[in-house]
Design a protein around this motif. Structure first.
Motif, short mmCIF file in Angstrom:
data_model
loop_
_atom_site.label_atom_id
_atom_site.label_comp_id
_atom_site.label_asym_id
_atom_site.label_seq_id
_atom_site.Cartn_x
_atom_site.Cartn_y
_atom_site.Cartn_z
N LEU A 74 0.82 -1.21 0.00
CA LEU A 74 0.00 0.00 0.00
C LEU A 74 0.86 1.26 0.00
O LEU A 74 0.54 2.23 -0.68
CB LEU A 74 -0.95 -0.01 1.20
CG LEU A 74 -1.89 1.18 1.34
CD1 LEU A 74 -2.73 1.37 0.08
CD2 LEU A 74 -2.78 1.01 2.56
N ASP A 75 1.98 1.24 0.73
CA ASP A 75 2.82 2.44 0.77
C ASP A 75 3.42 2.76 -0.59
O ASP A 75 3.66 3.92 -0.91
CB ASP A 75 3.89 2.33 1.85
CG ASP A 75 4.87 1.19 1.64
OD1 ASP A 75 4.48 0.16 1.06
OD2 ASP A 75 6.02 1.32 2.08
N VAL A 76 3.63 1.76 -1.44
CA VAL A 76 4.13 2.01 -2.79
C VAL A 76 3.05 2.72 -3.61
O VAL A 76 3.34 3.67 -4.35
CB VAL A 76 4.58 0.69 -3.47
CG1 VAL A 76 4.93 0.91 -4.93
CG2 VAL A 76 5.73 0.08 -2.70
N LEU A 77 1.82 2.27 -3.48
CA LEU A 77 0.71 2.90 -4.19
C LEU A 77 0.55 4.36 -3.75
O LEU A 77 0.39 5.25 -4.58
CB LEU A 77 -0.59 2.12 -3.95
CG LEU A 77 -1.81 2.57 -4.72
CD1 LEU A 77 -1.58 2.50 -6.22
CD2 LEU A 77 -3.02 1.73 -4.33
N ILE A 78 0.65 4.60 -2.46
CA ILE A 78 0.52 5.97 -1.94
C ILE A 78 1.70 6.82 -2.39
O ILE A 78 1.53 7.99 -2.74
CB ILE A 78 0.35 5.95 -0.41
CG1 ILE A 78 -1.01 5.33 -0.07
CG2 ILE A 78 0.47 7.35 0.17
CD1 ILE A 78 -1.24 5.05 1.39
N ALA A 79 2.90 6.24 -2.40
CA ALA A 79 4.08 6.98 -2.86
C ALA A 79 3.92 7.38 -4.33
O ALA A 79 4.28 8.50 -4.73
CB ALA A 79 5.34 6.16 -2.66
N THR A 80 3.36 6.49 -5.13
CA THR A 80 3.12 6.80 -6.53
C THR A 80 2.11 7.93 -6.64
O THR A 80 2.29 8.86 -7.45
CB THR A 80 2.61 5.56 -7.30
OG1 THR A 80 3.57 4.52 -7.18
CG2 THR A 80 2.35 5.88 -8.76
N ALA A 81 1.08 7.90 -5.82
CA ALA A 81 0.07 8.98 -5.83
C ALA A 81 0.72 10.30 -5.43
O ALA A 81 0.41 11.35 -6.03
CB ALA A 81 -1.07 8.63 -4.89
N ARG A 82 1.61 10.28 -4.45
CA ARG A 82 2.32 11.51 -4.04
C ARG A 82 3.15 12.05 -5.19
O ARG A 82 3.19 13.25 -5.43
CB ARG A 82 3.20 11.26 -2.83
CG ARG A 82 2.43 11.11 -1.52
CD ARG A 82 3.37 10.92 -0.34
NE ARG A 82 4.32 12.02 -0.20
CZ ARG A 82 4.06 13.18 0.41
NH1 ARG A 82 2.87 13.39 0.92
NH2 ARG A 82 4.97 14.12 0.50
N GLU A 83 3.84 11.17 -5.90
CA GLU A 83 4.67 11.60 -7.03
C GLU A 83 3.81 12.22 -8.13
O GLU A 83 4.16 13.25 -8.70
CB GLU A 83 5.46 10.42 -7.59
CG GLU A 83 6.57 9.96 -6.68
CD GLU A 83 7.25 8.69 -7.18
OE1 GLU A 83 6.88 8.20 -8.28
OE2 GLU A 83 8.14 8.19 -6.47
N LEU A 84 2.67 11.58 -8.41
CA LEU A 84 1.78 12.12 -9.42
C LEU A 84 1.21 13.47 -8.99
O LEU A 84 1.10 14.39 -9.81
CB LEU A 84 0.64 11.13 -9.71
CG LEU A 84 1.06 9.84 -10.42
CD1 LEU A 84 -0.11 8.87 -10.46
CD2 LEU A 84 1.57 10.14 -11.82
N ALA A 85 0.86 13.60 -7.72
CA ALA A 85 0.33 14.85 -7.21
C ALA A 85 1.36 15.97 -7.28
O ALA A 85 1.02 17.12 -7.52
CB ALA A 85 -0.15 14.66 -5.77
N ALA A 86 2.62 15.61 -7.10
CA ALA A 86 3.69 16.60 -7.15
C ALA A 86 4.15 16.87 -8.58
O ALA A 86 5.00 17.72 -8.80
CB ALA A 86 4.86 16.13 -6.29
N GLY A 87 3.62 16.10 -9.53
CA GLY A 87 3.97 16.30 -10.92
C GLY A 87 5.33 15.76 -11.31
O GLY A 87 5.95 16.24 -12.24
N ARG A 88 5.77 14.72 -10.61
CA ARG A 88 7.10 14.17 -10.88
C ARG A 88 7.06 12.85 -11.62
O ARG A 88 8.05 12.15 -11.68
CB ARG A 88 7.86 13.97 -9.58
CG ARG A 88 8.19 15.22 -8.87
CD ARG A 88 9.08 14.94 -7.71
NE ARG A 88 8.46 14.01 -6.79
CZ ARG A 88 8.31 14.22 -5.50
NH1 ARG A 88 8.74 15.32 -4.97
NH2 ARG A 88 7.75 13.31 -4.73
N SER A 89 5.92 12.44 -12.16
CA SER A 89 5.88 11.13 -12.81
C SER A 89 6.31 11.20 -14.24
O SER A 89 6.09 12.09 -14.97
CB SER A 89 4.48 10.54 -12.70
OG SER A 89 3.60 11.29 -13.51
#
Length: 89
Positions: A74-89
């Motif tokens: 779950l923490d990987v999924l949330i980390a991915t969401a954080r990256e997307l929210a920050a515009g770093r994907s």
């Protein structure tokens, strides 16, 4: 004694709005359909689609099931969401 006061401004991230795209990103990496992910997670394919489009706000239990279906923590999924929210994907 002199103390320096440093003000750090936290940038608010809308992680909730990025959970759906994070689910989609991991699902597409695995080349799974929404139906296949739903089967793996024990959730309906329409629910997966609604989560990905931001039309449903999944509970932590549902997110855990989705992460399990994706084969990630779950923490990987949330980390991915954080990256997307920050515009770093």
């Amino acid at each position: 004694m002199v103390f320096a006061c440093i003000t750090i401004r936290a940038v608010p991230l809308d992680i909730a709005a990025s959970i759906g795209p994070a689910v989609r990103k991991h699902r597409e990496i695995l080349r799974l359909s929404q139906e296949e992910l739903g089967d793996r997670a024990g959730l309906d394919r329409t629910y997966i689609g609604q989560v990905e489009r931001g039309r449903r706000n999944p509970t932590m239990v549902s997110l855990q099931r989705i992460a399990h279906g994706l084969g990630i923590e779950l923490d990987v999924l949330i980390a991915t969401a954080r990256e997307l929210a920050a515009g770093r994907s």
